[in-house]
Design a protein around this motif. Structure first.
Motif, PDB file in Angstrom:
ATOM      1  N   ARG A 108       4.789 -14.966   5.631  1.00 50.75           N
ATOM      2  CA  ARG A 108       5.294 -14.358   4.398  1.00 50.75           C
ATOM      3  C   ARG A 108       5.258 -12.838   4.482  1.00 50.75           C
ATOM      4  O   ARG A 108       6.155 -12.151   4.031  1.00 50.75           O
ATOM      5  N   GLU A 109       4.196 -12.329   5.097  1.00 48.87           N
ATOM      6  CA  GLU A 109       4.045 -10.878   5.220  1.00 48.87           C
ATOM      7  C   GLU A 109       5.156 -10.269   6.072  1.00 48.87           C
ATOM      8  O   GLU A 109       5.742  -9.258   5.701  1.00 48.87           O
ATOM      9  N   THR A 110       5.459 -10.892   7.227  1.00 46.24           N
ATOM     10  CA  THR A 110       6.516 -10.323   8.072  1.00 46.24           C
ATOM     11  C   THR A 110       7.890 -10.504   7.426  1.00 46.24           C
ATOM     12  O   THR A 110       8.732  -9.614   7.521  1.00 46.24           O
ATOM     13  N   ARG A 146       8.488 -10.536   4.206  1.00 43.00           N
ATOM     14  CA  ARG A 146       8.529  -9.510   3.152  1.00 43.00           C
ATOM     15  C   ARG A 146       8.793  -8.133   3.774  1.00 43.00           C
ATOM     16  O   ARG A 146       9.581  -7.346   3.258  1.00 43.00           O
TER      17      ARG A 146
END
Length: 137
Positions: free
Chosen positions: A62-64, A66
């Motif tokens: 999810r972080e990458t 985003r």
């Protein structure tokens, strides 16, 4: 007469996309020449896009994802491009045991890009056909 028209439409529905794919393959054929010196990180902006781009190098999360939708690299915003690069890199990179680094063959990225261009050409043809049929032109 209507059966003949339907038969012609069926051939058109097969031949036009195949012709488009052939044109795309012909136009981009030089990209597939592996001996042409087009190694990854040797040409253009490959170092910034692949080797120094944490959005592509880190595991997908999810972080990458985003980060792909909020970051700019080399003054370019291309989240779908980064996602494609990350997926191709995950599928094709090999671990170099001597250095402990992932080695990436740029040929796979070029093949993925070529397939994406061919699919987009066919999708554009289908969209234009649908619009023209809807407008009854």
């Amino acid at each position: 007469m209507r059966a003949e028209a339907r038969g012609a439409g069926a051939w058109e529905a097969i031949l036009c996309p195949l012709t488009l794919v052939g044109v795309v393959l012909a136009a981009y054929r030089p990209l597939l020449d592996h001996d042409g010196g087009w190694g990854l990180a040797q040409e253009w902006d490959d170092r910034n896009n692949f080797l120094e781009n944490d959005l592509v190098r880190r595991p997908l999360s999810r972080e990458t994802l985003r980060g792909m939708w909020s970051a700019r690299r080399i003054n370019v915003f291309e989240p779908l491009g980064w996602l494609l690069k990350a997926v191709v890199q995950r599928l094709t990179a090999r671990l170099d045991e001597a250095s402990g680094l992932l080695t990436v063959d740029g040929w796979y990225h070029r093949v993925a890009t070529l397939a994406f261009h061919a699919a987009n050409a066919v999708a554009l043809w289908a969209l234009c056909g649908a619009v023209l049929r809807a407008a009854r032109v």
